[in-house]
Design a protein around this motif. Structure first.
Motif, PDB file in Angstrom:
ATOM      1  N   ALA A 133       8.493  12.875   1.923  1.00  0.00           N
ATOM      2  CA  ALA A 133       7.733  12.402   3.178  1.00  0.00           C
ATOM      3  C   ALA A 133       6.193  13.157   3.089  1.00  0.00           C
ATOM      4  N   VAL A 134       6.315  14.340   2.836  1.00  0.00           N
ATOM      5  CA  VAL A 134       5.027  15.103   2.369  1.00  0.00           C
ATOM      6  C   VAL A 134       4.443  14.664   1.383  1.00  0.00           C
ATOM      7  N   MET A 135       5.072  14.169   0.277  1.00  0.00           N
ATOM      8  CA  MET A 135       4.274  13.375  -0.858  1.00  0.00           C
ATOM      9  C   MET A 135       3.700  12.158  -0.751  1.00  0.00           C
ATOM     10  N   ALA A 136       4.715  11.407  -0.256  1.00  0.00           N
ATOM     11  CA  ALA A 136       4.264  10.087   0.012  1.00  0.00           C
ATOM     12  C   ALA A 136       3.164   9.480   0.934  1.00  0.00           C
ATOM     13  N   CYS A 137       3.469  10.234   2.345  1.00  0.00           N
ATOM     14  CA  CYS A 137       2.698   9.985   3.489  1.00  0.00           C
ATOM     15  C   CYS A 137       1.592  10.709   3.629  1.00  0.00           C
ATOM     16  N   MET A 138       1.503  11.997   3.086  1.00  0.00           N
ATOM     17  CA  MET A 138       0.457  12.981   3.132  1.00  0.00           C
ATOM     18  C   MET A 138      -0.363  13.188   1.984  1.00  0.00           C
ATOM     19  N   GLY A 139       0.225  12.680   0.750  1.00  0.00           N
ATOM     20  CA  GLY A 139      -0.366  12.837  -0.649  1.00  0.00           C
ATOM     21  C   GLY A 139      -0.570  13.960  -1.148  1.00  0.00           C
ATOM     22  N   PRO A 141       1.289  16.850  -3.312  1.00  0.00           N
ATOM     23  CA  PRO A 141       2.022  17.031  -4.363  1.00  0.00           C
ATOM     24  C   PRO A 141       3.259  18.249  -4.123  1.00  0.00           C
ATOM     25  N   VAL A 142       4.518  17.849  -4.207  1.00  0.00           N
ATOM     26  CA  VAL A 142       5.566  19.004  -3.709  1.00  0.00           C
ATOM     27  C   VAL A 142       6.516  18.979  -4.880  1.00  0.00           C
ATOM     28  N   SER A 143       7.006  20.158  -5.148  1.00  0.00           N
ATOM     29  CA  SER A 143       8.059  20.596  -6.260  1.00  0.00           C
ATOM     30  C   SER A 143       9.102  21.020  -5.433  1.00  0.00           C
ATOM     31  N   PHE A 165       9.473   9.137  -4.807  1.00  0.00           N
ATOM     32  CA  PHE A 165       8.047   8.806  -4.417  1.00  0.00           C
ATOM     33  C   PHE A 165       6.960   9.756  -4.932  1.00  0.00           C
ATOM     34  N   GLY A 166       7.632  10.283  -6.169  1.00  0.00           N
ATOM     35  CA  GLY A 166       6.391  11.139  -7.184  1.00  0.00           C
ATOM     36  C   GLY A 166       6.522  12.491  -6.966  1.00  0.00           C
ATOM     37  N   ASN A 167       7.489  12.996  -5.980  1.00  0.00           N
ATOM     38  CA  ASN A 167       7.623  14.570  -5.800  1.00  0.00           C
ATOM     39  C   ASN A 167       8.679  14.907  -7.057  1.00  0.00           C
ATOM     40  N   THR A 168       8.123  16.392  -7.575  1.00  0.00           N
ATOM     41  CA  THR A 168       9.010  16.812  -8.678  1.00  0.00           C
ATOM     42  C   THR A 168       9.946  17.645  -8.303  1.00  0.00           C
TER      43      THR A 168
END
Length: 302
Positions: A133-139, A141-143, A165-168
């Motif tokens: 959610a933080v990665m996709a909706c707020m842009g 990056p979260v690992s 959604f691109g988070n690692t």
């Protein structure tokens, strides 16, 4: 033989996932909740552990109310796991409509500092939704740190869902260098801090009993200057969620052993406060107090 067992487990995983893909999200949540309630009420899976934990945490509550909390906690975990299997069908637009970011400004301010920041969560509500959610909706990056499954086939399938959604993802273990690098790049790391720590860890009070607690999040925050935020994805009903973030005050502390213990005490206290507010959303069925000794309950803020 072990390899064959893993293949069989993976086949069941694929079948369950395929069946859930065909269903709408709300029905998937309902099925997960009902299956978990069946495991608790009919099969008695971890029922005694769950009720024992609740009795210690809420000694003044009736058995009837404790049983209700236990059932709802099982439903929450079941829904969360079913939702994770359904992740391949989830879209960014869907997340934006079903999640309220109560503290979006706080998250963005921490990101703008450039020091990176730590999202410390618990197995509470739908913890699996926080990172995507933080990665996709707020842009941002979260690992996310995670524990690898013993079945490598299932582990890879879950990893694909969690990173959709691109988070690692960073496996638990010798991950300190990767975590520090992520923070230096100004990104966020997510980890769950409510699991039982080794006996060699620091001991602090949690729901009236002294338990070993991981000191890593506090040490990282104090050493790197990265803000420490508690993050909880609260289940609101009707398929909706609310992401709550609270910064754990550390500006008055400089790195030392005593300071890291104090910062750990602060985030543990706030975690207990949140669980007391929403007891049905925490994972009471794990052995969080397996090393516990008698202690004094943390003061609960109102």
């Amino acid at each position: 033989m072990k390899q064959l067992g893993h293949w069989f487990q993976y086949l069941l995983f694929l079948i369950a996932s395929a069946l859930l893909y065909l269903l709408p999200f709300r029905l998937v949540q309902w099925i997960g909740a009902r299956l978990s309630e069946f495991f608790y009420s009919i099969l008695g899976f971890r029922k005694s552990i769950t009720l024992e934990n609740l009795r210690y945490a809420f000694p003044d509550e009736s058995e009837e109310n404790l049983d209700r909390i236990a059932k709802e906690a099982f439903r929450n975990v079941g829904s969360t796991l079913a939702e994770l299997l359904w992740f391949p069908r989830m879209s960014v637009e869907m997340m934006r409509t079903m999640i309220v970011f109560e503290d979006e400004q706080l998250i963005r301010e921490c990101h703008r500092k450039g020091t990176g920041f730590i999202l410390l969560t618990a197995h509470f509500g739908n913890w699996e939704l926080i990172s995507p959610a933080v990665m996709a909706c707020m842009g941002i990056p979260v690992s996310a740190l995670y524990k690898q499954q013993s079945n490598r086939f299932i582990d890879r399938a879950i990893e694909r869902r969690r990173s959709r959604f691109g988070n690692t993802l960073v496996p638990l273990g010798p991950a300190v260098r990767e975590i520090v690098r992520t923070l230096q790049e100004g990104h966020a790391i997510l980890l769950a801090g409510d699991q039982s720590a080794p006996k060699e860890s620091i001991w602090l009070d949690f729901f009236g009993r002294s338990i070993p607690v991981f000191q890593g999040p506090a040490v990282l925050s104090l050493k790197t200057g990265a803000p420490l935020l508690l993050a909880f994805m609260i289940r609101e009903g009707n398929g909706m969620f609310r992401l709550i973030c609270r910064e754990v005050r550390g500006s008055d502390l400089s790195y030392s052993e005593e300071a890291s213990v104090e910062l750990t005490r602060r985030h543990l206290k706030e975690t207990e406060n949140m669980i007391r507010r929403y007891p049905e959303q925490w994972m009471w069925m794990h052995r969080r107090w397996k090393h516990a000794v008698g202690g004094v309950s943390l003061e609960v803020e109102t």
